[in-house]
Scaffold this motif. Sequence first.
Motif, PDB file in Angstrom:
ATOM      1  N   SER A  33       0.651  -1.187   0.013  1.00 39.82           N
ATOM      2  CA  SER A  33       0.046  -0.005  -0.022  1.00 39.82           C
ATOM      3  C   SER A  33       0.682   1.283  -0.037  1.00 39.82           C
ATOM      4  CB  SER A  33      -0.921  -0.093   1.128  1.00 39.82           C
ATOM      5  OG  SER A  33      -1.704  -1.066   1.255  1.00 39.82           O
ATOM      6  N   LEU A  34       2.114   1.107   0.831  1.00 38.00           N
ATOM      7  CA  LEU A  34       2.851   2.462   0.702  1.00 38.00           C
ATOM      8  C   LEU A  34       3.351   2.514  -0.606  1.00 38.00           C
ATOM      9  CD1 LEU A  34       4.205   4.643   2.440  1.00 38.00           C
ATOM     10  CD2 LEU A  34       6.050   3.148   3.278  1.00 38.00           C
ATOM     11  N   THR A  35       3.910   1.558  -1.096  1.00 34.71           N
ATOM     12  CA  THR A  35       4.616   1.654  -2.437  1.00 34.71           C
ATOM     13  C   THR A  35       3.427   2.376  -3.575  1.00 34.71           C
ATOM     14  OG1 THR A  35       6.003  -0.073  -1.901  1.00 34.71           O
ATOM     15  CG2 THR A  35       5.698   0.444  -4.200  1.00 34.71           C
ATOM     16  N   ALA A  36       2.244   1.605  -3.366  1.00 34.23           N
ATOM     17  CA  ALA A  36       1.526   2.412  -4.300  1.00 34.23           C
ATOM     18  C   ALA A  36       0.838   3.814  -4.013  1.00 34.23           C
ATOM     19  CB  ALA A  36      -0.094   1.734  -4.131  1.00 34.23           C
ATOM     20  N   VAL A  37       0.968   4.229  -2.933  1.00 32.73           N
ATOM     21  CA  VAL A  37       0.588   5.412  -2.685  1.00 32.73           C
ATOM     22  C   VAL A  37       1.750   6.515  -3.047  1.00 32.73           C
ATOM     23  CG1 VAL A  37       0.617   7.507  -0.593  1.00 32.73           C
ATOM     24  CG2 VAL A  37      -0.886   5.357  -0.628  1.00 32.73           C
ATOM     25  N   GLN A  38       3.328   5.970  -2.734  1.00 35.09           N
ATOM     26  CA  GLN A  38       4.223   6.744  -3.162  1.00 35.09           C
ATOM     27  C   GLN A  38       4.181   6.871  -4.619  1.00 35.09           C
ATOM     28  OE1 GLN A  38       7.360   4.534  -1.327  1.00 35.09           O
ATOM     29  NE2 GLN A  38       7.327   6.098   0.629  1.00 35.09           N
ATOM     30  N   GLY A  39       3.999   5.792  -5.432  1.00 38.26           N
ATOM     31  CA  GLY A  39       3.919   6.040  -6.763  1.00 38.26           C
ATOM     32  C   GLY A  39       2.868   6.885  -7.507  1.00 38.26           C
ATOM     33  N   LEU A  40       1.519   7.199  -6.720  1.00 39.96           N
ATOM     34  CA  LEU A  40       0.734   8.323  -7.192  1.00 39.96           C
ATOM     35  C   LEU A  40       1.354   9.429  -6.837  1.00 39.96           C
ATOM     36  CD1 LEU A  40      -2.485   6.313  -5.714  1.00 39.96           C
ATOM     37  CD2 LEU A  40      -1.945   6.577  -8.072  1.00 39.96           C
ATOM     38  N   GLN A  41       1.811   9.493  -5.648  1.00 43.04           N
ATOM     39  CA  GLN A  41       2.422  10.835  -5.420  1.00 43.04           C
ATOM     40  C   GLN A  41       3.669  11.178  -6.448  1.00 43.04           C
ATOM     41  OE1 GLN A  41       3.271  10.376  -1.202  1.00 43.04           O
ATOM     42  NE2 GLN A  41       1.434  11.186  -0.709  1.00 43.04           N
ATOM     43  N   TYR A  42       4.501  10.208  -6.601  1.00 41.62           N
ATOM     44  CA  TYR A  42       5.493  10.693  -7.323  1.00 41.62           C
ATOM     45  C   TYR A  42       5.305  11.083  -8.705  1.00 41.62           C
ATOM     46  CZ  TYR A  42      10.277  10.146  -9.591  1.00 41.62           C
ATOM     47  OH  TYR A  42      11.111  10.274 -10.659  1.00 41.62           O
ATOM     48  N   TYR A  43       4.184  10.180  -9.422  1.00 42.02           N
ATOM     49  CA  TYR A  43       3.867  10.400 -10.852  1.00 42.02           C
ATOM     50  C   TYR A  43       2.721  11.502 -10.771  1.00 42.02           C
ATOM     51  CZ  TYR A  43       7.075   6.872 -12.080  1.00 42.02           C
ATOM     52  OH  TYR A  43       8.144   5.980 -12.179  1.00 42.02           O
ATOM     53  N   GLU A  44       2.368  12.223  -9.736  1.00 41.30           N
ATOM     54  CA  GLU A  44       1.346  13.357  -9.557  1.00 41.30           C
ATOM     55  C   GLU A  44       0.107  12.694 -10.333  1.00 41.30           C
ATOM     56  OE1 GLU A  44       2.910  16.918 -10.829  1.00 41.30           O
ATOM     57  OE2 GLU A  44       4.605  16.997  -9.155  1.00 41.30           O
ATOM     58  N   ILE A  45      -0.288  11.628 -10.377  1.00 42.68           N
ATOM     59  CA  ILE A  45      -1.511  11.075 -11.044  1.00 42.68           C
ATOM     60  C   ILE A  45      -2.797  11.744 -10.374  1.00 42.68           C
ATOM     61  CG2 ILE A  45      -2.716   9.116 -11.196  1.00 42.68           C
ATOM     62  CD1 ILE A  45      -0.358   7.386 -11.594  1.00 42.68           C
ATOM     63  N   LEU A  46      -2.886  11.945  -8.904  1.00 43.47           N
ATOM     64  CA  LEU A  46      -3.837  12.516  -8.434  1.00 43.47           C
ATOM     65  C   LEU A  46      -4.104  13.935  -8.893  1.00 43.47           C
ATOM     66  CD1 LEU A  46      -3.263  11.288  -4.679  1.00 43.47           C
ATOM     67  CD2 LEU A  46      -4.729  10.194  -6.427  1.00 43.47           C
ATOM     68  N   ASN A  47      -3.189  14.563  -9.306  1.00 42.50           N
ATOM     69  CA  ASN A  47      -3.301  16.069  -9.771  1.00 42.50           C
ATOM     70  C   ASN A  47      -3.637  16.096 -11.341  1.00 42.50           C
ATOM     71  OD1 ASN A  47      -2.707  16.906  -7.214  1.00 42.50           O
ATOM     72  ND2 ASN A  47      -0.455  16.897  -7.775  1.00 42.50           N
ATOM     73  N   ASP A  48      -3.735  14.952 -11.920  1.00 42.27           N
ATOM     74  CA  ASP A  48      -4.038  14.927 -13.506  1.00 42.27           C
ATOM     75  C   ASP A  48      -5.074  14.292 -13.709  1.00 42.27           C
ATOM     76  OD1 ASP A  48      -3.866  14.899 -16.196  1.00 42.27           O
ATOM     77  OD2 ASP A  48      -2.215  13.477 -16.387  1.00 42.27           O
ATOM     78  N   PRO A  49      -6.281  15.250 -14.211  1.00 37.89           N
ATOM     79  CA  PRO A  49      -7.799  14.796 -14.501  1.00 37.89           C
ATOM     80  C   PRO A  49      -7.764  13.433 -15.347  1.00 37.89           C
ATOM     81  CG  PRO A  49      -7.573  17.141 -14.547  1.00 37.89           C
ATOM     82  CD  PRO A  49      -6.403  16.672 -14.136  1.00 37.89           C
ATOM     83  N   ASP A  50      -6.935  13.709 -16.395  1.00 36.28           N
ATOM     84  CA  ASP A  50      -7.192  12.761 -17.420  1.00 36.28           C
ATOM     85  C   ASP A  50      -6.552  11.213 -16.888  1.00 36.28           C
ATOM     86  OD1 ASP A  50      -7.718  14.570 -19.422  1.00 36.28           O
ATOM     87  OD2 ASP A  50      -5.694  15.098 -19.800  1.00 36.28           O
ATOM     88  N   ARG A  51      -5.736  11.260 -16.028  1.00 26.71           N
ATOM     89  CA  ARG A  51      -5.239   9.995 -15.233  1.00 26.71           C
ATOM     90  C   ARG A  51      -6.325   9.215 -14.401  1.00 26.71           C
ATOM     91  NH1 ARG A  51       1.313  10.145 -14.542  1.00 26.71           N
ATOM     92  NH2 ARG A  51       1.895  10.066 -16.668  1.00 26.71           N
ATOM     93  N   HIS A  52      -7.280  10.075 -13.912  1.00 28.43           N
ATOM     94  CA  HIS A  52      -8.409   9.839 -12.958  1.00 28.43           C
ATOM     95  C   HIS A  52      -9.006   8.791 -13.661  1.00 28.43           C
ATOM     96  CE1 HIS A  52      -8.012  13.049  -9.717  1.00 28.43           C
ATOM     97  NE2 HIS A  52      -7.019  12.531  -9.937  1.00 28.43           N
ATOM     98  N   LYS A  53      -9.323   8.806 -15.090  1.00 32.27           N
ATOM     99  CA  LYS A  53     -10.208   7.988 -15.624  1.00 32.27           C
ATOM    100  C   LYS A  53      -9.720   6.506 -15.318  1.00 32.27           C
ATOM    101  CE  LYS A  53     -11.289  11.608 -18.884  1.00 32.27           C
ATOM    102  NZ  LYS A  53     -11.222  12.115 -20.125  1.00 32.27           N
ATOM    103  N   CYS A  54      -8.360   6.395 -15.470  1.00 32.52           N
ATOM    104  CA  CYS A  54      -7.928   4.926 -15.290  1.00 32.52           C
ATOM    105  C   CYS A  54      -8.326   4.316 -13.890  1.00 32.52           C
ATOM    106  CB  CYS A  54      -6.407   4.915 -15.727  1.00 32.52           C
ATOM    107  SG  CYS A  54      -6.292   5.037 -17.474  1.00 32.52           S
TER     108      CYS A  54
END
Length: 55
Positions: A33-54
């Motif tokens: 879980s920690l690795t997944a959250v760090q990946g989301l933060q590192y690649y800034e997926i949460l800030n990109d609305p286009d990537r939220h669809k995935c």
Amino acid sequence: MIKLIISQKQLPEIKNDFIANISHELQTPITTSLTAVQGLQYYEILNDPDRHKCI
């Protein structure tokens, strides 16, 4: 008497094995879980609305 001594020597080994197995089983999902959250933060997926669809 010898059986008692042998069983008393084995009890701490069994206890240590049990504690090691339990701690490993608890650490695995936490680390995943920690690795997944760090990946989301590192690649800034949460800030990109286009990537939220995935997600």
